[in-house]
Write a protein that holds these residues in place. Structure first.
Motif, mmCIF file in Angstrom:
data_model
loop_
_atom_site.group_PDB
_atom_site.id
_atom_site.type_symbol
_atom_site.label_atom_id
_atom_site.label_comp_id
_atom_site.label_asym_id
_atom_site.label_seq_id
_atom_site.Cartn_x
_atom_site.Cartn_y
_atom_site.Cartn_z
ATOM 1 N N THR A 1 4.746 4.465 0.263
ATOM 2 C CA THR A 1 4.526 3.347 1.171
ATOM 3 C C THR A 1 5.876 2.745 1.563
ATOM 4 O O THR A 1 6.880 2.935 0.883
ATOM 5 N N ALA A 2 5.883 2.010 2.659
ATOM 6 C CA ALA A 2 7.092 1.336 3.149
ATOM 7 C C ALA A 2 6.798 -0.157 3.301
ATOM 8 O O ALA A 2 5.681 -0.538 3.683
ATOM 9 N N PRO A 3 7.784 -1.020 3.037
ATOM 10 C CA PRO A 3 7.545 -2.460 3.154
ATOM 11 C C PRO A 3 7.500 -2.961 4.589
ATOM 12 O O PRO A 3 6.969 -4.038 4.853
ATOM 13 N N CYS A 4 8.065 -2.182 5.521
ATOM 14 C CA CYS A 4 8.068 -2.583 6.928
ATOM 15 C C CYS A 4 8.449 -1.370 7.771
ATOM 16 O O CYS A 4 8.805 -0.316 7.234
ATOM 17 N N ASN A 5 8.383 -1.515 9.075
ATOM 18 C CA ASN A 5 8.791 -0.445 9.980
ATOM 19 C C ASN A 5 10.310 -0.397 10.077
ATOM 20 O O ASN A 5 11.010 -1.364 9.744
ATOM 21 N N ILE A 6 10.838 0.711 10.559
ATOM 22 C CA ILE A 6 12.289 0.869 10.711
ATOM 23 C C ILE A 6 12.826 -0.211 11.649
ATOM 24 O O ILE A 6 12.318 -0.407 12.755
ATOM 25 N N GLY A 7 13.857 -0.925 11.185
ATOM 26 C CA GLY A 7 14.513 -1.943 12.013
ATOM 27 C C GLY A 7 13.753 -3.241 12.134
ATOM 28 O O GLY A 7 14.143 -4.117 12.924
ATOM 29 N N GLU A 8 12.700 -3.425 11.361
ATOM 30 C CA GLU A 8 11.920 -4.659 11.407
ATOM 31 C C GLU A 8 11.914 -5.326 10.029
ATOM 32 O O GLU A 8 12.340 -4.749 9.043
ATOM 33 N N ASP B 1 -0.821 2.153 17.804
ATOM 34 C CA ASP B 1 -2.195 2.466 17.401
ATOM 35 C C ASP B 1 -2.262 3.513 16.303
ATOM 36 O O ASP B 1 -3.332 3.766 15.743
ATOM 37 N N ASP B 2 -1.120 4.149 15.998
ATOM 38 C CA ASP B 2 -1.098 5.110 14.899
ATOM 39 C C ASP B 2 -1.093 4.375 13.570
ATOM 40 O O ASP B 2 -0.553 3.268 13.453
ATOM 41 N N LYS B 3 -1.680 4.995 12.572
ATOM 42 C CA LYS B 3 -1.736 4.428 11.227
ATOM 43 C C LYS B 3 -1.501 5.538 10.209
ATOM 44 O O LYS B 3 -1.739 6.722 10.477
ATOM 45 N N ILE B 4 -1.048 5.147 9.011
ATOM 46 C CA ILE B 4 -0.937 6.105 7.922
ATOM 47 C C ILE B 4 -2.344 6.350 7.384
ATOM 48 O O ILE B 4 -3.019 5.438 6.910
ATOM 49 N N THR B 5 -2.798 7.580 7.494
ATOM 50 C CA THR B 5 -4.120 7.987 7.037
ATOM 51 C C THR B 5 -3.963 9.212 6.146
ATOM 52 O O THR B 5 -2.873 9.809 6.060
ATOM 53 N N ASN B 6 -5.047 9.633 5.500
ATOM 54 C CA ASN B 6 -4.958 10.851 4.694
ATOM 55 C C ASN B 6 -4.611 12.077 5.530
ATOM 56 O O ASN B 6 -3.766 12.881 5.117
ATOM 57 N N PRO B 7 -5.221 12.291 6.713
ATOM 58 C CA PRO B 7 -4.758 13.402 7.546
ATOM 59 C C PRO B 7 -3.286 13.273 7.937
ATOM 60 O O PRO B 7 -2.571 14.276 7.989
ATOM 61 N N ALA B 8 -2.821 12.039 8.188
ATOM 62 C CA ALA B 8 -1.408 11.852 8.531
ATOM 63 C C ALA B 8 -0.498 12.268 7.385
ATOM 64 O O ALA B 8 0.609 12.788 7.610
ATOM 65 N N LEU B 9 -0.939 12.066 6.136
ATOM 66 C CA LEU B 9 -0.126 12.480 4.990
ATOM 67 C C LEU B 9 0.094 13.985 4.988
ATOM 68 O O LEU B 9 1.158 14.475 4.587
ATOM 69 N N ALA B 10 -0.905 14.745 5.449
ATOM 70 C CA ALA B 10 -0.751 16.201 5.529
ATOM 71 C C ALA B 10 0.350 16.577 6.506
ATOM 72 O O ALA B 10 1.061 17.579 6.311
ATOM 73 N N PHE B 11 0.509 15.808 7.567
ATOM 74 C CA PHE B 11 1.597 16.020 8.516
ATOM 75 C C PHE B 11 2.927 15.568 7.925
ATOM 76 O O PHE B 11 3.950 16.263 8.019
ATOM 77 N N LEU B 12 2.920 14.421 7.262
ATOM 78 C CA LEU B 12 4.175 13.817 6.790
ATOM 79 C C LEU B 12 4.849 14.639 5.695
ATOM 80 O O LEU B 12 6.077 14.636 5.592
ATOM 81 N N SER C 1 1.776 -0.472 8.080
ATOM 82 C CA SER C 1 0.608 0.356 8.399
ATOM 83 C C SER C 1 0.972 1.692 9.041
ATOM 84 O O SER C 1 0.160 2.614 9.034
ATOM 85 N N ARG C 2 2.193 1.811 9.614
ATOM 86 C CA ARG C 2 2.538 3.063 10.290
ATOM 87 C C ARG C 2 3.908 3.604 9.874
ATOM 88 O O ARG C 2 4.534 4.364 10.603
ATOM 89 N N SER C 3 4.339 3.241 8.683
ATOM 90 C CA SER C 3 5.632 3.715 8.166
ATOM 91 C C SER C 3 5.497 4.172 6.725
ATOM 92 O O SER C 3 4.649 3.674 5.978
ATOM 93 N N PRO D 1 -2.723 1.625 0.900
ATOM 94 C CA PRO D 1 -2.969 0.173 0.893
ATOM 95 C C PRO D 1 -3.237 -0.360 2.298
ATOM 96 O O PRO D 1 -2.820 0.224 3.300
ATOM 97 N N ARG D 2 -3.948 -1.473 2.361
ATOM 98 C CA ARG D 2 -4.133 -2.151 3.627
ATOM 99 C C ARG D 2 -2.791 -2.708 4.110
ATOM 100 O O ARG D 2 -1.906 -3.031 3.318
ATOM 101 N N SER D 3 -2.661 -2.836 5.417
ATOM 102 C CA SER D 3 -1.441 -3.412 5.990
ATOM 103 C C SER D 3 -1.265 -4.840 5.482
ATOM 104 O O SER D 3 -2.215 -5.632 5.459
ATOM 105 N N SER D 4 -0.033 -5.156 5.053
ATOM 106 C CA SER D 4 0.256 -6.477 4.505
ATOM 107 C C SER D 4 1.741 -6.765 4.634
ATOM 108 O O SER D 4 2.499 -5.962 5.204
#
Length: 333
Positions: free
Chosen positions: A286-293, A204-215, A261-263, A253-256
């Motif tokens: 941005t990342a093309p996929c999640n780790i190991g997927e 349920d987590d997503k990359i958001t602007n607040p998340a960027l402050a953490f990252l 969406s979370r990496s 970007p939107r998840s595609s």
């Protein structure tokens, strides 16, 4: 105790023209006994995102935070004040208080984070992006589908909510015999580098602007990258942030099939250390996929976008100081 998207939930208590948001710092999003600086900054960004919702300037463009005191796992209030609204930007201050004391102060610039419109032929919206040979490309060598997650620092209380897969090609640049090392005839020097793929484990987590402050605050800094021969006597340490600045470079970007969406991809470098005070430069991609997927597809690099860059000044302090601050803060509450 919650995944990131729940841990940054705050309540709008604004009234009579006073803009205030309140909440409680989650006890898991800590380093040792003190809340992670990027996580706390995410709360401040979230307050301004809520404040600017529905306005002509809904997106964070630049944030500078000064950490005046260590935060505590406790209730907080964030006070937002509008300094100026112009045609292109709104300037805000957002300050975090605990027990009536200002702990962190921020200046935040909001606008529209998108490619600027081409108003006329004389004032084009200039953007450096592939295929331009002057554009920066994602600096990670590996693809997240083949990346291997590694254990993170045991003092990170939030480790169950994240996966990090360091890039071995970047880490190899820090070896004592690598050409990046300097000597008497060197002009400049590349310092030390770190890079990794990052994935939120909660779906349920997503990359958001607040998340960027953490990252932008999740990386291995200079002290951690130095070989043992260069950090003699350095025990288990805490690296508190003093000043942190973020520029939000592009809309998320939107998840595609080409953007997860979370990496994200993380890259950092540092060059200077003076009596423990050190610098850090960070990029979030941005990342093309999640780790190991997923799987590696030709041309995936050209589609990745730099979402944010950040710089910070931090200190090196024994972890015992961190734990003592946590104990004293808990005793006050």
């Amino acid at each position: 105790m919650a995944p990131f998207h729940t841990a940054v939930n705050i309540k709008d208590n604004s009234s009579n023209g006073q803009h205030s948001h309140t909440g409680r710092i989650d006890p898991e999003w800590v380093v040792g006994a003190v809340p992670n600086g990027g996580y706390v900054l995410a709360l401040l960004v979230q307050a301004c995102v809520l404040h600017q919702a529905g306005t002509s300037h809904p997106d964070p463009i630049h944030v500078t935070a000064h950490y005046l005191r260590a935060t505590a796992v406790s209730h907080f209030e964030i006070r937002v004040r509008n300094l100026r609204t112009g045609r292109g930007f709104t300037n805000l201050t957002a300050d975090l208080y605990q027990q009536g004391v200002m702990i962190i102060t921020t200046h935040q610039i909001f606008g529209v984070n998108a490619s600027p419109p081409n108003y006329t032929n004389q004032t084009p919206g200039l953007t450096l992006a592939p295929p331009s040979s002057y554009a920066r490309r994602i600096p990670l060598y590996t693809h997240p589908s083949t990346a291997v997650a590694r254990p993170v620092r045991d003092v990170w209380g939030f480790q169950s909510y994240i996966n990090i897969a360091p890039d071995p090609h970047i880490l190899a640049k820090n070896a004592p015999d690598h050409p990046n090392r300097t000597h008497a005839s060197t002009v400049g020097g590349d310092g030390l580098e770190w890079g990794a793929w990052f994935t939120f484990t909660d779906k349920d987590d997503k990359i958001t602007n607040p998340a960027l402050a953490f990252l932008v605050d999740i990386f291995t800094n200079l002290a951690g990258l130095l070989p043992p021969s260069e950090r003699r006597g350095l025990g288990k340490s805490w690296f508190p942030t003093v000043v942190l600045s973020i520029e939000f470079k592009a809309p998320i970007p939107r998840s595609s099939s080409v953007h997860a969406s979370r990496s994200v991809g993380l890259y950092s470098s540092g060059k200077f250390m003076n009596d423990g005070r050190h610098d850090a430069y960070v990029e979030v991609w941005t990342a093309p996929c999640n780790i190991g997927e997923g799987e590696e597809v030709a041309g995936w690099r050209e589609k990745q976008v730099c979402l944010a860059i950040a710089t910070q000044m931090a200190y090196i302090i024994p972890i015992s100081v961190n734990l003592e601050k946590g104990r004293k803060n808990a005793a006050k509450l």
